[in-house]
Design a protein around this motif. Structure first.
Motif, PDB file in Angstrom:
ATOM      1  N   CYS A   1      -1.886   2.461  -5.108  1.00 59.55           N
ATOM      2  CA  CYS A   1      -1.024   1.569  -4.318  1.00 59.55           C
ATOM      3  C   CYS A   1      -0.327   0.566  -5.222  1.00 59.55           C
ATOM      4  O   CYS A   1      -0.864   0.132  -6.242  1.00 59.55           O
ATOM      5  CB  CYS A   1      -1.840   0.766  -3.311  1.00 59.55           C
TER       6      CYS A   1
ATOM      7  N   CYS B   1      -7.768  -1.246  -0.546  1.00 63.79           N
ATOM      8  CA  CYS B   1      -7.693  -0.607   0.772  1.00 63.79           C
ATOM      9  C   CYS B   1      -8.468   0.713   0.794  1.00 63.79           C
ATOM     10  O   CYS B   1      -8.660   1.300   1.849  1.00 63.79           O
ATOM     11  CB  CYS B   1      -6.238  -0.352   1.163  1.00 63.79           C
TER      12      CYS B   1
ATOM     13  N   HIS C   1       0.817  -1.217   0.000  1.00 69.73           N
ATOM     14  CA  HIS C   1       0.000   0.000   0.000  1.00 69.73           C
ATOM     15  C   HIS C   1       0.847   1.262   0.000  1.00 69.73           C
ATOM     16  O   HIS C   1       0.368   2.347   0.359  1.00 69.73           O
ATOM     17  CB  HIS C   1      -1.002  -0.059   1.155  1.00 69.73           C
TER      18      HIS C   1
ATOM     19  N   CYS D   1      -7.304   1.024  -5.118  1.00 64.86           N
ATOM     20  CA  CYS D   1      -6.831  -0.182  -4.426  1.00 64.86           C
ATOM     21  C   CYS D   1      -7.944  -0.683  -3.512  1.00 64.86           C
ATOM     22  O   CYS D   1      -8.816   0.075  -3.092  1.00 64.86           O
ATOM     23  CB  CYS D   1      -5.583   0.173  -3.614  1.00 64.86           C
TER      24      CYS D   1
END
Ligand SMILES: [Zn+2]
Length: 367
Positions: free
Chosen positions: A240, A235, A223, A233
């Motif tokens: 990332c 996340c 990340h 991403c």
């Protein structure tokens, strides 16, 4: 024990020299190990003058350790001897996104088969799992690869089969342990192991100790942002590394669409030119992200592991280009980058985790 592990077959006199212990102490310690059956006398070495020296090595048949590693689509177990040689291996596959009962059932079955093979020779068991794991309690907080295990208390669920005292490790860090014990970092106290597959993680080893706060939030190099306002991403951030080099990201780049659940990198033909371009670009991006690590930590060795390294010939030159673009030359010239030679590294790392209880004393690392 570690001198025997790293130098065997080895005579008592060499153990004394290598440990700086006096010969009488070494004789007494070796007698204890011989009595416990951990060590055997294994032939003689001629010295050219005087009596030949008796060589010592571990008993390869009597003391085994079990390492079990879960991934998004299979569970692998390895029984290893005190040197880390694989004595027996079992693997059970399940589909990506498998239900909790199927993942835990396969884990129990692999453990049961290998424990039967080991019998009373089994000295310890450990489990490696991908995800954010509470190492103190054994509760899986969140696993992208094994979402059905989110919130599961793995210690309670598996202690009926693995025993009440089994050890835990997160998969990327387990792979770092495997390199430290059995792989490229056997003689390197400081290194970083990068795991590139369904996700991207890092195990950072300093002074032979895996860097960790015990909470599992360390080494999330996947990340690190390599493209501002880049790809979304999982996340929630954009740009990332993982959004570009994970298995899914690469398959999406090749197919122009999201891959099916069953698809993996295994089927890719590295002779195909468009696949080569995608792999080279992935290598470059990985190298560029690693340049941050090189500039900050300047590790003497970076070992790269995981499914992407199946294509090491296509990927490694790109990694070097990315590193050269982002890293300070003074740092980069002190860092060697290599692809891991280990197969089933996470399971081996789990076995190392169990072995460490025999070789290391908490607070005093000897290996
Ligand atoms: Zn991310």
């Amino acid at each position: 024990m570690n001198v025997i592990r790293l130098h065997s077959p080895v005579p008592r006199a060499d153990i004394a020299d290598l440990t700086s212990l006096d010969r009488k102490s070494v004789t007494n310690l070796v007698n204890e190990l011989l009595a416990e059956g951990l060590v055997l006398e294994a032939g003689k070495r001629s010295t050219g003058k005087g009596r030949p020296l008796t060589l010592l090595e571990f008993d390869r048949t009597g003391h085994w350790t079990l390492g079990i590693a879960l991934s998004g689509n299979d569970v692998v177990g390895e029984l290893v001897d005190l040197y880390g040689n694989c004595v027996a291996m079992e693997r059970i596959a399940y589909p990506l996104g498998a239900a909790r009962a199927d993942v835990l059932g396969a884990t129990r079955e692999v453990a049961r088969r290998l424990k039967t093979s080991a019998g009373d020779r089994l000295g310890g068991t450990a489990l490696a799992v991908p995800g954010i794991l509470d190492l103190n309690t054994g509760v899986m907080r969140h696993s992208v690869n094994l979402p059905s295990l989110d919130g599961v208390d793995l210690r309670s669920e598996l202690q009926d089969t693995l025993g009440s005292n089994f050890a835990f490790e997160e998969s990327s860090r387990a792979k770092a342990l495997a390199e430290k014990w059995f792989g490229l970092a056997k003689c390197e106290p400081d290194f970083v192991c990068i795991d590139v597959g369904p996700g991207v993680g890092a195990g950072i080893v300093q002074g032979r100790r895996v860097f960790s706060h015990g909470l599992g939030y360390v080494g999330e190099i996947g990340h690190v942002i390599i493209e501002r306002d880049g790809r979304l991403c999982r996340c929630g951030h954009r740009g990332c590394l993982e959004a570009y080099v994970s298995d899914e990201a690469l398959l999406r780049e090749l197919n122009g669409q999201a891959p099916s659940r069953e698809e993996g990198l295994e089927g890719l033909d590295p002779g195909n030119e468009s696949i080569q371009r995608v792999l080279a670009r992935a290598g470059y991006r990985l190298g560029f992200a690693l340049s941050y690590l090189v500039n900050i930590v300047c590790p003497p060795l970076i070992v790269i592991n995981g499914g992407l390294m199946r294509f090491r010939e296509q990927v490694l030159p790109g990694i070097q280009r990315g590193l050269q673009e982002g890293a300070l030359p003074e740092c980069l010239e002190r860092t060697r980058v290599a692809a891991s030679p280990l197969v089933h590294a996470a399971a081996l790392g789990a076995a190392a985790c169990a072995l460490s209880r025999l070789f290391e004393i908490e607070g005093h690392l000897y290996v």
